[in-house]
Scaffold this motif. Structure first.
Motif, PDB file in Angstrom:
ATOM      1  N   GLU A 118       0.733  -1.333   0.014  1.00 60.80           N
ATOM      2  CA  GLU A 118       0.018  -0.044  -0.110  1.00 60.80           C
ATOM      3  C   GLU A 118       0.790   1.278   0.076  1.00 60.80           C
ATOM      4  O   GLU A 118       2.097   1.214   0.405  1.00 60.80           O
ATOM      5  CB  GLU A 118      -0.867   0.184   1.160  1.00 60.80           C
ATOM      6  CG  GLU A 118      -1.841  -0.816   1.457  1.00 60.80           C
ATOM      7  CD  GLU A 118      -3.006  -0.977   0.303  1.00 60.80           C
ATOM      8  OE1 GLU A 118      -3.351   0.021   0.121  1.00 60.80           O
ATOM      9  OE2 GLU A 118      -3.504  -1.942  -0.502  1.00 60.80           O
ATOM     10  N   LEU A 119       0.509   2.307  -0.780  1.00 57.39           N
ATOM     11  CA  LEU A 119       1.295   3.707  -0.487  1.00 57.39           C
ATOM     12  C   LEU A 119       0.434   4.143   0.536  1.00 57.39           C
ATOM     13  O   LEU A 119      -0.878   4.317   0.786  1.00 57.39           O
ATOM     14  CB  LEU A 119       0.986   4.422  -1.904  1.00 57.39           C
ATOM     15  CG  LEU A 119       1.587   3.872  -3.127  1.00 57.39           C
ATOM     16  CD1 LEU A 119       1.734   4.496  -4.380  1.00 57.39           C
ATOM     17  CD2 LEU A 119       3.214   3.705  -2.591  1.00 57.39           C
ATOM     18  N   HIS A 120       1.241   5.144   1.179  1.00 58.75           N
ATOM     19  CA  HIS A 120       0.782   6.087   2.222  1.00 58.75           C
ATOM     20  C   HIS A 120       0.515   7.573   1.660  1.00 58.75           C
ATOM     21  O   HIS A 120       1.624   8.000   1.159  1.00 58.75           O
ATOM     22  CB  HIS A 120       1.494   6.003   3.502  1.00 58.75           C
ATOM     23  CG  HIS A 120       1.134   7.274   4.671  1.00 58.75           C
ATOM     24  ND1 HIS A 120      -0.016   7.043   5.309  1.00 58.75           N
ATOM     25  CD2 HIS A 120       1.568   8.108   4.828  1.00 58.75           C
ATOM     26  CE1 HIS A 120      -0.309   7.935   6.176  1.00 58.75           C
ATOM     27  NE2 HIS A 120       0.700   8.707   5.879  1.00 58.75           N
ATOM     28  N   PHE A 121      -0.632   8.125   1.739  1.00 56.81           N
ATOM     29  CA  PHE A 121      -0.612   9.455   1.196  1.00 56.81           C
ATOM     30  C   PHE A 121      -1.052  10.359   2.331  1.00 56.81           C
ATOM     31  O   PHE A 121      -1.676   9.778   3.113  1.00 56.81           O
ATOM     32  CB  PHE A 121      -2.013   9.430   0.045  1.00 56.81           C
ATOM     33  CG  PHE A 121      -1.536   8.570  -1.083  1.00 56.81           C
ATOM     34  CD1 PHE A 121      -1.156   9.266  -2.282  1.00 56.81           C
ATOM     35  CD2 PHE A 121      -1.929   7.361  -1.270  1.00 56.81           C
ATOM     36  CE1 PHE A 121      -0.814   8.512  -3.402  1.00 56.81           C
ATOM     37  CE2 PHE A 121      -1.838   6.858  -2.418  1.00 56.81           C
ATOM     38  CZ  PHE A 121      -1.265   7.281  -3.388  1.00 56.81           C
ATOM     39  N   TYR A 122      -0.639  11.610   2.040  1.00 55.38           N
ATOM     40  CA  TYR A 122      -1.150  12.608   2.977  1.00 55.38           C
ATOM     41  C   TYR A 122      -0.762  13.795   2.117  1.00 55.38           C
ATOM     42  O   TYR A 122      -0.127  14.104   1.356  1.00 55.38           O
ATOM     43  CB  TYR A 122      -0.275  12.735   4.387  1.00 55.38           C
ATOM     44  CG  TYR A 122       1.246  13.058   4.164  1.00 55.38           C
ATOM     45  CD1 TYR A 122       1.486  14.239   4.737  1.00 55.38           C
ATOM     46  CD2 TYR A 122       2.152  11.978   3.697  1.00 55.38           C
ATOM     47  CE1 TYR A 122       3.157  14.747   4.668  1.00 55.38           C
ATOM     48  CE2 TYR A 122       3.674  12.433   3.957  1.00 55.38           C
ATOM     49  CZ  TYR A 122       4.118  13.777   4.056  1.00 55.38           C
ATOM     50  OH  TYR A 122       5.370  14.141   3.998  1.00 55.38           O
ATOM     51  N   ASP A 123      -2.011  14.724   2.773  1.00 55.20           N
ATOM     52  CA  ASP A 123      -2.151  16.174   1.862  1.00 55.20           C
ATOM     53  C   ASP A 123      -1.442  17.149   3.049  1.00 55.20           C
ATOM     54  O   ASP A 123      -1.384  16.943   4.282  1.00 55.20           O
ATOM     55  CB  ASP A 123      -3.469  16.521   1.955  1.00 55.20           C
ATOM     56  CG  ASP A 123      -3.891  15.856   0.699  1.00 55.20           C
ATOM     57  OD1 ASP A 123      -3.289  15.214   0.023  1.00 55.20           O
ATOM     58  OD2 ASP A 123      -5.074  15.782   0.537  1.00 55.20           O
ATOM     59  N   VAL A 124      -0.523  18.273   2.652  1.00 56.63           N
ATOM     60  CA  VAL A 124      -0.010  19.214   3.386  1.00 56.63           C
ATOM     61  C   VAL A 124      -0.278  20.545   2.622  1.00 56.63           C
ATOM     62  O   VAL A 124      -0.198  20.519   1.371  1.00 56.63           O
ATOM     63  CB  VAL A 124       1.412  18.854   3.693  1.00 56.63           C
ATOM     64  CG1 VAL A 124       2.235  18.706   2.366  1.00 56.63           C
ATOM     65  CG2 VAL A 124       2.176  19.972   4.591  1.00 56.63           C
ATOM     66  N   GLN A 125      -0.407  21.629   3.501  1.00 56.83           N
ATOM     67  CA  GLN A 125      -0.392  22.915   2.710  1.00 56.83           C
ATOM     68  C   GLN A 125       0.941  23.625   2.712  1.00 56.83           C
ATOM     69  O   GLN A 125       1.796  23.743   3.901  1.00 56.83           O
ATOM     70  CB  GLN A 125      -1.188  23.912   3.610  1.00 56.83           C
ATOM     71  CG  GLN A 125      -1.508  25.172   2.878  1.00 56.83           C
ATOM     72  CD  GLN A 125      -2.601  25.968   3.570  1.00 56.83           C
ATOM     73  OE1 GLN A 125      -3.319  25.531   4.449  1.00 56.83           O
ATOM     74  NE2 GLN A 125      -2.845  27.108   2.892  1.00 56.83           N
ATOM     75  N   ALA A 126       1.413  23.610   1.670  1.00 60.31           N
ATOM     76  CA  ALA A 126       2.855  24.118   1.506  1.00 60.31           C
ATOM     77  C   ALA A 126       2.931  25.679   1.895  1.00 60.31           C
ATOM     78  O   ALA A 126       2.038  26.209   2.086  1.00 60.31           O
ATOM     79  CB  ALA A 126       3.138  23.810  -0.026  1.00 60.31           C
ATOM     80  N   GLU A 127       4.344  26.039   1.945  1.00 64.11           N
ATOM     81  CA  GLU A 127       4.481  27.310   2.334  1.00 64.11           C
ATOM     82  C   GLU A 127       3.766  28.291   1.269  1.00 64.11           C
ATOM     83  O   GLU A 127       3.385  29.589   1.427  1.00 64.11           O
ATOM     84  CB  GLU A 127       5.857  27.657   2.512  1.00 64.11           C
ATOM     85  CG  GLU A 127       6.391  26.961   3.876  1.00 64.11           C
ATOM     86  CD  GLU A 127       7.754  27.668   4.322  1.00 64.11           C
ATOM     87  OE1 GLU A 127       7.736  29.022   4.342  1.00 64.11           O
ATOM     88  OE2 GLU A 127       8.685  26.932   4.465  1.00 64.11           O
ATOM     89  N   SER A 128       3.682  27.925   0.034  1.00 62.63           N
ATOM     90  CA  SER A 128       2.980  28.717  -1.001  1.00 62.63           C
ATOM     91  C   SER A 128       1.415  28.749  -0.836  1.00 62.63           C
ATOM     92  O   SER A 128       0.776  29.771  -1.557  1.00 62.63           O
ATOM     93  CB  SER A 128       3.409  27.846  -2.136  1.00 62.63           C
ATOM     94  OG  SER A 128       2.358  26.992  -2.494  1.00 62.63           O
TER      95      SER A 128
END
Length: 155
Positions: A59-69
Motif C-alpha cells: 500500500e502507498l501512504h498518502f498525506y496532504d500538506v499545505q505548502a508554504e506557497s
C-alpha cells in the motif's frame, strides 16, 4: 540521459519507471520539504504523470500538506518502509514530483534552482551553479517549463 528513469523505495516494494526526461529539477529548502525528506532540503524532479509507471507490491501512504506557497501538496510514501516516493499538486494532475533519493541513478539530477533559501539551514552549503530564490518558485522556474513541455506535446 538514459531512459527510462527508474527508482523506488528502500525495501523494493514500490518501483517506478519514467519514459521521459525531467521537465524541472530543483532543490527546495522549505520546512515542509525538510520534514518530508528528513534532511536539510528535498531534491526533486518533475516528470509527466502519463509517462510514469508504478509497480507496487504494498500500500502507498498518502498525506496532504499545505505548502508554504499556500497550495495543497499530496505526498506519498511506501506503506512498508516509509520511503518518500513522490508528490503532486491535486490541481495539476499531469505532473509528478519524484524524490531524487529514490532514483536508481541519481547522477541524472541536474538542479537549476534552489527554492526557499530563506529557510535553508545556516550550516548547509548551496550549489554554486544554481539560481537561488528566497521564497517559492516564480513562473519561469516551474509553470513556464511545464506549459512549454505540454504545449510541445500537443503540436
Amino acid at each position: 540521459m538514459m531512459l527510462p528513469i527508474s527508482g523506488g523505495c528502500a525495501c523494493g516494494k514500490v518501483r517506478y519507471d519514467c519514459s521521459e526526461k525531467p521537465i524541472v529539477q530543483l532543490i527546495c529548502h522549505c520546512r515542509d520539504c525538510q520534514h518530508a525528506s528528513g534532511a536539510a532540503f528535498a531534491a526533486t524532479i518533475f516528470v509527466p504523470a502519463d509517462r510514469l509507471e508504478y509497480k507496487i507490491d504494498t500500500e502507498l501512504h498518502f498525506y496532504d500538506v499545505q505548502a508554504e506557497s499556500g497550495r495543497t501538496l499530496r505526498r506519498n510514501s511506501c506503506g512498508e518502509c516509509g520511503s518518500p516516493i513522490s508528490a503532486h499538486w491535486p490541481d495539476l494532475p499531469g505532473v509528478v514530483l519524484l524524490a531524487v533519493g529514490g532514483l536508481d541513478d541519481q547522477s541524472v539530477f541536474e538542479p537549476t534552482h534552489e527554492l526557499w533559501v530563506s529557510r535553508a539551514q545556516a550550516w548547509h552549503p548551496f550549489l554554486p551553479h544554481t539560481i537561488k530564490l528566497e521564497a517559492g518558485p516564480t513562473d519561469d522556474v516551474v509553470r513556464d517549463p511545464l506549459r512549454a513541455y505540454f504545449a510541445a506535446r500537443k503540436s
